[in-house]
Design a protein around this motif. Structure first.
Motif, PDB file in Angstrom:
ATOM      1  N   LYS A 133      50.908  98.424  14.938  1.00 49.01           N
ATOM      2  CA  LYS A 133      52.200  99.056  14.679  1.00 49.01           C
ATOM      3  C   LYS A 133      52.736  98.695  13.300  1.00 49.01           C
ATOM      4  N   SER A 134      52.438  97.490  12.846  1.00 46.41           N
ATOM      5  CA  SER A 134      52.951  97.038  11.551  1.00 46.41           C
ATOM      6  C   SER A 134      52.162  97.614  10.388  1.00 46.41           C
ATOM      7  N   GLU A 135      51.037  98.302  10.679  1.00 49.34           N
ATOM      8  CA  GLU A 135      50.164  98.759   9.617  1.00 49.34           C
ATOM      9  C   GLU A 135      50.209 100.272   9.407  1.00 49.34           C
ATOM     10  N   TYR A 136      50.942 100.990  10.244  1.00 51.67           N
ATOM     11  CA  TYR A 136      51.051 102.415  10.015  1.00 51.67           C
ATOM     12  C   TYR A 136      52.502 102.821  10.142  1.00 51.67           C
ATOM     13  N   PRO A 137      52.909 103.905   9.478  1.00 54.53           N
ATOM     14  CA  PRO A 137      54.318 104.270   9.406  1.00 54.53           C
ATOM     15  C   PRO A 137      54.888 104.646  10.765  1.00 54.53           C
ATOM     16  N   THR A 138      56.138 104.331  10.972  1.00 53.79           N
ATOM     17  CA  THR A 138      56.870 104.737  12.156  1.00 53.79           C
ATOM     18  C   THR A 138      58.075 105.551  11.729  1.00 53.79           C
ATOM     19  N   GLU A 139      58.576 106.311  12.644  1.00 52.74           N
ATOM     20  CA  GLU A 139      59.737 107.127  12.335  1.00 52.74           C
ATOM     21  C   GLU A 139      60.942 106.246  12.043  1.00 52.74           C
ATOM     22  N   SER A 140      61.716 106.615  11.044  1.00 53.62           N
ATOM     23  CA  SER A 140      62.920 105.871  10.704  1.00 53.62           C
ATOM     24  C   SER A 140      64.016 106.824  10.292  1.00 53.62           C
ATOM     25  N   ASN A 141      65.249 106.437  10.478  1.00 57.53           N
ATOM     26  CA  ASN A 141      66.394 107.244  10.130  1.00 57.53           C
ATOM     27  C   ASN A 141      66.966 106.746   8.817  1.00 57.53           C
ATOM     28  N   LEU A 142      66.699 107.489   7.754  1.00 57.40           N
ATOM     29  CA  LEU A 142      67.159 107.096   6.428  1.00 57.40           C
ATOM     30  C   LEU A 142      68.354 107.909   5.968  1.00 57.40           C
ATOM     31  N   GLN A 177      38.814 103.229  18.635  1.00 57.12           N
ATOM     32  CA  GLN A 177      39.993 103.086  17.782  1.00 57.12           C
ATOM     33  C   GLN A 177      41.231 103.385  18.598  1.00 57.12           C
ATOM     34  N   ARG A 178      42.261 102.562  18.412  1.00 54.72           N
ATOM     35  CA  ARG A 178      43.502 102.829  19.120  1.00 54.72           C
ATOM     36  C   ARG A 178      44.688 102.290  18.342  1.00 54.72           C
ATOM     37  N   HIS A 179      45.843 102.883  18.607  1.00 51.38           N
ATOM     38  CA  HIS A 179      47.101 102.378  18.082  1.00 51.38           C
ATOM     39  C   HIS A 179      47.609 101.276  19.003  1.00 51.38           C
ATOM     40  N   GLY A 180      48.404 100.389  18.454  1.00 51.41           N
ATOM     41  CA  GLY A 180      49.025  99.388  19.304  1.00 51.41           C
ATOM     42  C   GLY A 180      48.979  98.004  18.716  1.00 51.41           C
ATOM     43  N   ASP A 181      49.140  97.039  19.571  1.00 51.70           N
ATOM     44  CA  ASP A 181      49.134  95.633  19.181  1.00 51.70           C
ATOM     45  C   ASP A 181      47.769  95.029  19.492  1.00 51.70           C
ATOM     46  N   LEU A 182      47.228  94.243  18.561  1.00 53.28           N
ATOM     47  CA  LEU A 182      45.890  93.687  18.734  1.00 53.28           C
ATOM     48  C   LEU A 182      45.799  92.804  19.968  1.00 53.28           C
ATOM     49  N   VAL A 183      46.745  91.894  20.124  1.00 54.88           N
ATOM     50  CA  VAL A 183      46.694  90.970  21.258  1.00 54.88           C
ATOM     51  C   VAL A 183      46.815  91.721  22.573  1.00 54.88           C
ATOM     52  N   GLU A 184      47.742  92.671  22.639  1.00 54.14           N
ATOM     53  CA  GLU A 184      47.910  93.452  23.871  1.00 54.14           C
ATOM     54  C   GLU A 184      46.647  94.240  24.187  1.00 54.14           C
ATOM     55  N   THR A 185      46.027  94.819  23.168  1.00 55.12           N
ATOM     56  CA  THR A 185      44.799  95.584  23.376  1.00 55.12           C
ATOM     57  C   THR A 185      43.680  94.706  23.920  1.00 55.12           C
ATOM     58  N   LEU A 186      43.499  93.534  23.316  1.00 56.91           N
ATOM     59  CA  LEU A 186      42.438  92.635  23.768  1.00 56.91           C
ATOM     60  C   LEU A 186      42.721  92.089  25.163  1.00 56.91           C
ATOM     61  N   THR A 187      43.980  91.887  25.485  1.00 59.79           N
ATOM     62  CA  THR A 187      44.329  91.433  26.829  1.00 59.79           C
ATOM     63  C   THR A 187      43.926  92.475  27.864  1.00 59.79           C
ATOM     64  N   GLU A 188      44.142  93.742  27.539  1.00 61.24           N
ATOM     65  CA  GLU A 188      43.750  94.821  28.449  1.00 61.24           C
ATOM     66  C   GLU A 188      42.232  94.867  28.631  1.00 61.24           C
ATOM     67  N   LEU A 189      41.506  94.504  27.582  1.00 66.05           N
ATOM     68  CA  LEU A 189      40.045  94.577  27.619  1.00 66.05           C
ATOM     69  C   LEU A 189      39.397  93.282  28.094  1.00 66.05           C
ATOM     70  N   ARG A 191      47.137  87.244  13.165  1.00 70.03           N
ATOM     71  CA  ARG A 191      47.362  87.206  14.608  1.00 70.03           C
ATOM     72  C   ARG A 191      46.269  86.434  15.346  1.00 70.03           C
ATOM     73  N   LEU A 192      45.395  85.805  14.586  1.00 68.07           N
ATOM     74  CA  LEU A 192      44.246  85.156  15.191  1.00 68.07           C
ATOM     75  C   LEU A 192      44.658  84.052  16.156  1.00 68.07           C
ATOM     76  N   GLU A 193      45.613  83.243  15.769  1.00 70.74           N
ATOM     77  CA  GLU A 193      46.020  82.147  16.651  1.00 70.74           C
ATOM     78  C   GLU A 193      46.586  82.684  17.957  1.00 70.74           C
ATOM     79  N   ASN A 194      47.345  83.777  17.902  1.00 73.89           N
ATOM     80  CA  ASN A 194      47.870  84.361  19.138  1.00 73.89           C
ATOM     81  C   ASN A 194      46.742  84.860  20.036  1.00 73.89           C
ATOM     82  N   VAL A 195      45.703  85.413  19.432  1.00 74.97           N
ATOM     83  CA  VAL A 195      44.554  85.868  20.215  1.00 74.97           C
ATOM     84  C   VAL A 195      43.891  84.677  20.911  1.00 74.97           C
ATOM     85  N   VAL A 196      43.700  83.591  20.160  1.00 73.90           N
ATOM     86  CA  VAL A 196      43.057  82.403  20.718  1.00 73.90           C
ATOM     87  C   VAL A 196      43.867  81.846  21.872  1.00 73.90           C
TER      88      VAL A 196
END
Length: 280
Positions: free
Chosen positions: A40-49, A103-115, A138-143
């Protein structure tokens, strides 16, 4: 079916991640999958400017910004697809049959938890900029989150020839010894057992058990009991004996746990000049 899953992000460590994952997949005779998570932090999200734009040009500029965000998102997706295909072809050239990609959008830790239930070994890359971006940040969070073996690679691939297990007699590292003894990943590789502590009868008995367990499994094993500060002893031993893969229990209830938990976890990964295999 459990498989080797390699997380790649298109940075300089991705080729090494791919090569270590291929090495592991071939030794384990396990399927290989390449995963790219567009965080989510690496691709644009909608914002109200609208509050930052003058009334006269607001609608036109907002439309232009929205179109630009959409183009960036599509470009990031396409770049990820090309990267996954390049990794797949690299693996095929090295002898992997039908590696898959996802390939998927989302959070790395959440994705790996699902898998997690599908993971036999997770392969992640360590970046050389002090774990400050992409997968590294995010490596430490994954560990901390996953309960699967994790191989953290360096930026250049070197096929492991000699491995070292940091052993402390805890349930975690005793389980690690049993995992190594029964796993195909490290079969036929000389293994150094290093226990940091005083030369007590209890420590020696624990180390003797670990050595005997590995030798019964066919490992050429060298066991050492060394007094001193844990991190320094392990680093010095690794350098002196030409170790090219460090194995540790990710978490336990002993001096090794204090060595790994907290900021020291990041220090171990950051400062290691060889890949680190974390066992759970």
């Amino acid at each position: 079916m459990t498989q080797v899953i390699a997380c790649i992000d298109g940075t300089e460590v991705s080729p090494a991640v791919c090569d270590y994952a291929v090495w592991a997949s071939l030794r384990l005779d396990a399927p290989l999958e390449f995963l790219h998570v567009l965080d989510k932090s690496e691709y644009p999200t909608e914002s109200n400017l609208s509050g930052n734009i003058g009334l006269g040009s607001r609608e036109a500029l907002l439309d232009e910004l929205a179109a630009l965000d959409e183009r960036r998102g599509k470009l990031a997706l396409e770049q990820g697809k090309l990267m996954l295909e390049a990794a797949r072809q690299r693996a095929i050239e090295q002898g992997i049959d039908n590696p898959t990609r996802w390939q998927r959008h989302g959070d790395l830790v959440e994705t790996l938890t699902e898998l997690e239930t599908d993971i036999r070994l997770l392969v992640l890359g360590k970046h050389e900029d002090h774990l400050s971006r992409h997968i590294g940040s995010r490596l430490e969070n994954v560990v901390r989150t996953l309960h699967r073996p994790i191989l953290i690679t360096t930026a250049a691939f070197k096929e492991p020839q000699r491995v070292m297990l940091a052993f402390d007699g805890s349930a975690t590292t005793r389980k690690g010894v049993e995992m190594i003894a029964t796993s195909l990943l490290l079969r036929n590789l000389p293994c150094h057992l290093v226990m940091v502590g005083t030369a007590s009868d209890e420590n020696r008995a624990q180390l003797d058990w670990a050595q005997a367990t590995l030798e019964r499994a066919g490992f050429e094993t060298t066991a050492s009991l060394v007094d001193g500060e844990v991190e320094r002893v392990l680093c010095d031993y690794r350098a002196e004996h030409g170790i090219d893969l460090l194995i540790m229990g990710a978490y336990g209830h002993s001096v090794i746990r204090r060595f790994l938990v907290g900021s020291t976890t990041t220090n171990v990964i950051r400062n290691a000049s060889v890949p680190v295999l974390l066992l759970r």
